[in-house]
Motif scaffolding. Sequence first.
Motif, PDB file in Angstrom:
ATOM      1  N   TYR A 271       0.782  -1.238   0.000  1.00 18.41           N
ATOM      2  CA  TYR A 271       0.000   0.000   0.000  1.00 18.41           C
ATOM      3  C   TYR A 271       0.813   1.289   0.000  1.00 18.41           C
ATOM      4  CZ  TYR A 271       0.228  -1.051   5.130  1.00 18.41           C
ATOM      5  OH  TYR A 271       0.602  -1.395   6.403  1.00 18.41           O
ATOM      6  N   TYR A 272       2.122   1.201   0.177  1.00 22.22           N
ATOM      7  CA  TYR A 272       2.900   2.437   0.315  1.00 22.22           C
ATOM      8  C   TYR A 272       3.063   3.211  -0.999  1.00 22.22           C
ATOM      9  CZ  TYR A 272       4.156   0.756   4.928  1.00 22.22           C
ATOM     10  OH  TYR A 272       4.105   0.309   6.218  1.00 22.22           O
ATOM     11  N   THR A 273       3.015   4.534  -0.871  1.00 25.76           N
ATOM     12  CA  THR A 273       3.378   5.433  -1.971  1.00 25.76           C
ATOM     13  C   THR A 273       4.243   6.522  -1.338  1.00 25.76           C
ATOM     14  OG1 THR A 273       1.378   6.682  -1.483  1.00 25.76           O
ATOM     15  CG2 THR A 273       1.261   5.175  -3.361  1.00 25.76           C
ATOM     16  N   HIS A 274       5.093   7.144  -2.102  1.00 23.71           N
ATOM     17  CA  HIS A 274       5.955   8.243  -1.597  1.00 23.71           C
ATOM     18  C   HIS A 274       6.839   7.785  -0.430  1.00 23.71           C
ATOM     19  CE1 HIS A 274       4.348  11.189  -4.367  1.00 23.71           C
ATOM     20  NE2 HIS A 274       3.163  10.630  -4.163  1.00 23.71           N
ATOM     21  N   ILE A 275       6.753   8.506   0.702  1.00 23.21           N
ATOM     22  CA  ILE A 275       7.747   8.303   1.766  1.00 23.21           C
ATOM     23  C   ILE A 275       7.592   6.940   2.460  1.00 23.21           C
ATOM     24  CG2 ILE A 275       8.631   9.252   3.960  1.00 23.21           C
ATOM     25  CD1 ILE A 275       8.885  11.091   1.428  1.00 23.21           C
ATOM     26  N   VAL A 276       8.697   6.223   2.590  1.00 22.95           N
ATOM     27  CA  VAL A 276       8.724   5.033   3.440  1.00 22.95           C
ATOM     28  C   VAL A 276       9.908   5.185   4.391  1.00 22.95           C
ATOM     29  CG1 VAL A 276       7.575   3.346   1.955  1.00 22.95           C
ATOM     30  CG2 VAL A 276      10.001   3.780   1.621  1.00 22.95           C
ATOM     31  N   PHE A 277       9.783   4.620   5.579  1.00 26.79           N
ATOM     32  CA  PHE A 277      10.912   4.711   6.510  1.00 26.79           C
ATOM     33  C   PHE A 277      10.968   3.483   7.410  1.00 26.79           C
ATOM     34  CE2 PHE A 277       8.711   5.949  10.478  1.00 26.79           C
ATOM     35  CZ  PHE A 277       7.506   6.415   9.990  1.00 26.79           C
ATOM     36  N   GLU A 278      12.130   3.280   7.962  1.00 27.73           N
ATOM     37  CA  GLU A 278      12.346   2.127   8.836  1.00 27.73           C
ATOM     38  C   GLU A 278      13.341   2.539   9.909  1.00 27.73           C
ATOM     39  OE1 GLU A 278      12.344  -1.889   6.915  1.00 27.73           O
ATOM     40  OE2 GLU A 278      14.348  -1.954   7.815  1.00 27.73           O
TER      41      GLU A 278
END
Length: 427
Positions: A271-278
Amino acid sequence: MKFTLPRGTRDILYPEIILWQQIEDTARRIFSVYNYREVRTPIFEETELFERSMGESSDVVQKQMLNLASQRVDADGKPLLSGFSLRPEGTAAVVRSYIQNNLYKKERISKFFYIGPMFRGERPQKGRLRQFHQIGVEVIGANTASPYLDAEVIALSVGLLKSFGLKMFKLKINTLGSSSDKNKFSGILRSLLEPKISLLCDDCQQRFDRNVFRVLDCKNKGCREVVNSLDIDYGYLSEGSIRYYEEVKTILKDLGIEFEESMSLVRGLDYYTHIVFEIASDSLGSQDALGAGGRYNNLVYELGGPQVDAVGFALGIERILLAGSYEENTITSHIDCFIISMQSVGLRQAFILLNELRSNGICCDLGYIGGSIKSQMRMANKAGARFVIIFGEEEVRNNEITVKDMNDSSQERISLSKVLQYLKEKL
Ligand code: HAM
């Protein structure tokens, strides 16, 4: 017959439970400072909700869903709960609830948090359980795709970890771009990987068709080498996506939040779009992600709601505890007062006093099982009592008690009717 707990689950007992309570209390306090409201959804939902949100091809849906179905049948002869699964994460259920409760008609922006168990049928190992617990947030609303909100949830996740006492962790961020950027990127990746497909692990050979992004974050050594040899850049991103990403990074710098950019950070959920982070910790070994999240601007729409934007994250409580390497013997709990009674004489009065103190908010307990003063003193010590009240034979005869201050070992005899007043003044 002896029963044991299911593999990949844990009993959380005292004193470890104190740490859990501290983490949960701290999180709730911080969420109220940030103006997020708690949401509680069921621990099982329709399987299709998870399939549609995380993606049929995601590892969680492919390999880790725990489906429910009972031997019992409903009125139509169908097994009860067939078509339902234990929730593997919180986002899908929060979005389902947002749509079902028409929240988009009631508020411009909804800021949720949740704390609770999640379930994945994984092969258990250190930091990887079948029942684990997440602290998560989701921010949902029309026209809320603001880099400030991305920065807010990232700052919140980092702030939570710091307030739990963690110092050594690393924030990685990346952008996947819009849905059309993502499509472009998957095409580019497939064409780059195609000539090297035989060098990939079995899982990644399947991911090539199903979910090619996942090849980028595979931990297999051969796959890492292939990925490192690829010539990839952000050429597939639209101007708007690049600008958005740059803005988020500038705001994070303004806030003094350190981060590392990682093009191979792609996340396993569709489902992710644009910013992802971990956020990862070096002290954790192979299961090193303390938490992760990102933006998902299309999910609400894809699940039947309006076109609204969203961003969120979830932290894993078990991993926070592992990374904090808290010492059990440093965990302490305290009560205000412990009452020792010599079984034959004082138990009745002691029990009445116990209830009077408790109803006045004084935290106390009683040595119900009797025994010598010495053994009950040991119980009082273990409970971390500040005061000990002794109902000996003589005290009972004179309607008095002996109260001992455990801080300086001083003790005095006082009238039974004055105990409450005495403790209120001292505590
Ligand atoms: P996730 O990366 O699947 O994201 O999980 C988030 C965190 O949950 C992980 O970083 C890890 O700390 C913990 N976790 C996951 N699986 C396990 C496991 N089997 N055992 C122990 N801990 C585990 C999500 O769940 C997304 N829903 C996050 C999100 C919220 N994105 C947007 N909003």
